[in-house]
Scaffold this motif. Structure first.
Motif: not given
Lengths: 236, 245, 299
Positions: C213-241
């Motif tokens: 469950a921990v592993l799975g939720s971290s997988g989901v969390l990672l995906g959600v993080a990717g989703f949020l980063l990409a959807s809220t601040a695509p410029d931000g994520i590029q800047r981060l990179g």
């Protein structure tokens, strides 16, 4: 199916076909890394890379035109992203995306066009890929065509019924799910049959390899020379 | 002389409770070829899978004097060469040569010895030209012959063939008959094809609902159970001919 | 979504290769200790099944159709660890034999689809499989595709591939649609399978489920993080990179070209440190996750 063509290419005999798969894999990775770190406008380097690929295809006796045509499968994807990058003002990246991803694809095609998959897998195993994954890939590739054919039949059968029944979308969706379940079950039982056939031939739980690979002087020479050319071209 | 196969009061039940074999007694002597007839689901395939211990029920099975038990499985499986109905399941290695060498390698031979064995077996099955082909590219008849080579490479004393003519066209069937008739091993042939059986076997047994109900010559069994090759008896043909008029 | 070579910047693909290799390696080591070679044919044939399943089209709308991706279905029929191995093999065959997805980007694709996708797809089944089975299986199919897609998008953005906001949203929207379709396909196939043979679908493993469950939720969390980063601040994520020195522009292609003052004096040092730190972090997470799966399965 298109991969049958590449499979036929890989059965040929040429100096490139004869190279140990490890040598070709090492050269491929060197090529890809060198290319990945090359700037999109470093045209001399890119020209050397392209020339090496063309020379490879010619030595291997592969039809260059068809090889290049097949590699174009990457273009819809890379050109889309290229246009996006171009519109965003990143012209260099746009060019780099298209040309570099195309060259990478040609390079991979050249590898699989000169190396039958079983040999490629032995090479990957010799380079440290876990045996379990290699065997898995071997079984997957062996039954890929067999099961695809069954899927083809199921699809045909579904299409034959479609016209008369006039099922609505929901019904068709369920029919497709049913077909997949049947395909799953057949694959599952086929695996059981394979296992029985393995046992019947005194399978002891360990696969013994048949063809040990031989990395000869020619393979070392090939790896060193092409690798050096790639690195030299990269650092100019 | 001990019989090659001796089965006494063999019973087997599948997990779902189906009584697949119900008190089978059977003996196979050296040099014999026996056809196994019976309807689908009568227990023929389940029976042959007992002979090399892939399925294990109650009763006794001995092969070349060895009881089929866990300790003897490796030896027993080398003595019985089994050719399965679906060649695609039997030919699981990437190339023909690797597949035929699979058995010898399991018997503990070195790569070199296994390759020699495999090539000899492929020659015996007249398939040596296909050694480096992928099984997928072979015809149904070729696949069957390669599967046969795969078991011949293990030097078996008994060949068991499960519906060997399935998927084969008539020329390929004839080809297989010739090939099999040249092989010295004792054979058990599970088949619906009475002509094929008649060409190879003298003796036949008949399975019905998990029981071995008859043992005799092929001709006797075929007549007694009206088990004809074409599935249509003469009276069926007469009836159909009348309806067409 | 199979990322081809040369789309990701060198630090990104290299880091994901460095993460995926030991993660898959650990799965393999554990799996080969417990499944003998006898299960190999089954895993290989099921891999072929997933390939072939793509030929069966599921009608979803006028003129459009979807097909099975398979991560969640494999996870709840074969178990999560074998499913990771099967998906890894599929992705590798796609890269080499069909030139679908890059060879250097293999680590990225394996991470997105075989590791994160399968683990996230199994997670709802693990947690709710016993009580809200249907919803859990649907959710698993949805998450497996959504997490893989979001991760791929985030990786592209971090690599500095310029994407206007609209396009990022469109992609995420398309992923969501595909994910819904995958959820629907997964649940209908599972139901059809159970009619054929209830034994095909595993019971959600309750023993020591916490770890997964921990592993799975971290997988989901990672995906959600990717989703949020990409959807809220695509410029931000590029800047981060860019700030982390991960974009291909700043990395090896034209080193030091648009170097701006960072917290380290040397751009190379900064990039190396950031890259290494990120790599170690992800590596640690995955290694721990893989070990947990392995321990759980052996229990």
């Amino acid at each position: 199916m298109h991969h049958v063509l590449v499979d036929q290419w890989s059965q040929g005999s040429s100096p490139l076909h004869a190279r140990d798969p490890r040598a070709k894999l090492l050269v491929l990775v060197t090529f890809l890394v060198a290319l990945a770190t090359t700037a999109g406008n470093a045209f001399p380097t890119l020209a050397v890379d392209a020339a090496l690929l063309a020379a490879g295809a010619l030595i291997a006796g592969l039809p260059l035109g068809r090889l290049l045509l097949r590699a174009m499968a990457i273009l819809p994807f890379s050109v889309t992203f290229g246009i996006i990058s171009w519109l965003a003002g990143e012209h260099l990246r746009a060019i780099a995306l298209v040309e570099k991803s195309y060259l990478s694809t040609v390079a991979v095609l050249l590898l699989v066009g000169t190396t039958p998959l079983p040999r490629l897998l032995s090479g990957l195993e010799a380079l440290g890929t876990p045996r379990l994954l290699v065997l898995l890939a071997q079984f997957l590739y062996r039954y890929l065509f067999v099961i695809s054919e069954q899927a083809q039949h199921l699809r045909l059968a579904a299409a034959c019924r479609e016209g008369s029944s006039g099922a609505h979308r929901h019904g068709k969706f369920r029919a497709a799910a049913g077909a997949l379940a049947v395909l799953f079950a057949r694959s599952y039982y086929r695996a059981e049959g394979i296992h029985q056939a393995m046992l019947a031939r005194a399978f002891t739980g360990r696969f013994s390899p048949l063809n040990p690979l031989r990395f000869g002087p020619a393979d070392g020479f090939f790896t060193a020379v092409i690798g050096a050319m790639l690195i030299l071209a990269r650092i100019q | 002389m001990t019989p090659l196969i001796e089965v006494r009061d063999l019973r087997f039940q599948y997990e779902d409770g189906t009584q697949a074999l119900d008190g089978i007694n059977f003996t196979l002597h050296a040099g014999e070829t026996v056809a196994l007839f019976g309807a689908n689901g009568s227990g023929k395939t389940t029976f042959v899978l007992q002979l090399n211990g892939i399925l294990q029920g109650q009763g006794s099975v001995t092969v070349c004097g060895l009881p089929v038990t866990k300790d003897n499985l490796a030896t027993v499986r080398s003595k019985i060469g089994m050719v399965f109905q679906d060649s695609d399941e039997q030919l699981f290695m990437p190339t023909v040569l690797e597949d035929v060498a699979f058995g010898p390698l399991n018997q503990g031979l070195t790569s070199q010895q296994a390759i020699e064995k495999a090539i000899a077996a492929l020659k015996q099955a007249r398939m040596e030209h296909a050694a480096n082909k992928a099984p997928y590219h072979l015809s149904a008849g070729e696949k069957r012959k390669v599967a046969l080579a795969g078991v011949l490479a293990m030097d078996p004393e008994i060949l068991v063939l499960d519906e060997p003519t399935t998927f084969l066209d008539p020329p390929a069937q004839r080809n297989l008959v010739h090939l099999l008739s040249e092989l010295p091993q004792a054979k058990l042939i599970v088949t619906h094809n009475t002509r094929f059986a008649g060409a190879l076997a003298q003796r036949a047994v008949f399975f019905e609902r998990g029981k071995l109900v008859a043992d005799g010559t092929v001709q006797e069994i075929v007549q007694r159970f009206d088990w004809t090759y074409s599935a249509l008896a003469p009276e069926d043909l007469r009836y159909l001919a009348q309806r067409r008029l | 979504m199979h990322i081809p070579d040369n789309f990701l910047s060198t630090p990104v693909w290299a880091a994901l290769d460095a993460v995926s290799i030991p993660a898959v390696g650990l799965m393999v080591r554990r799996a080969s200790r417990e499944l003998e070679d006898t299960r190999i044919p089954l895993l290989g044939v099921m891999g072929a099944f997933v390939f072939a399943a793509q030929m069966i089209n599921f009608p979803v709308g006028p003129g459009t159709s979807g097909h099975l991706v398979g991560g969640a279905l494999l996870a709840c029929t074969l178990g999560p660890a074998p499913a990771v191995l099967v998906m890894t093999t599929i992705i590798a065959i796609q890269a080499f034999v069909f030139q679908d997805g890059g060879v250097l980007a293999l680590g990225a694709n394996v991470f997105n689809m075989a590791v994160a996708g399968v683990v996230a797809g199994y997670w709802p089944f693990q947690v709710w499989g016993a009580t809200r089975r249907r919803a859990a299986i649907f959710m698993g199919g949805f998450l497996s595709v959504m997490v893989s897609g979001s991760l791929a998008l985030a990786e592209l953005l971090i690599s500095g591939v310029a994407m206007p906001r609209v396009l990022v949203f469109t992609s995420l929207g398309l992923f969501a649609v595909n994910a819904l379709i995958e959820g629907a396909i997964t649940i209908s196939v599972v139901q059809a399978l159970e009619k054929l043979n209830p034994g095909f679908v595993q019971k959600p493993e309750s023993s020591n489920g916490r770890v997964l469950a921990v592993l799975g939720s971290s997988g989901v969390l990672l995906g959600v993080a990717g989703f949020l980063l990409a959807s809220t601040a695509p410029d931000g994520i590029q800047r981060l990179g860019r700030n982390l020195g991960l974009t291909s522009k700043a990395a090896f292609a034209t080193p030091l070209a648009d170097y701006s003052v960072g917290y380290f004096q040397s751009g190379w040092l900064r990039k190396a440190t950031a890259g290494l730190a990120g790599l170690l972090l992800i590596y640690g997470l995955c290694a721990a996750g893989a070990r947990m799966i392995a321990r759980r399965r052996s229990a």
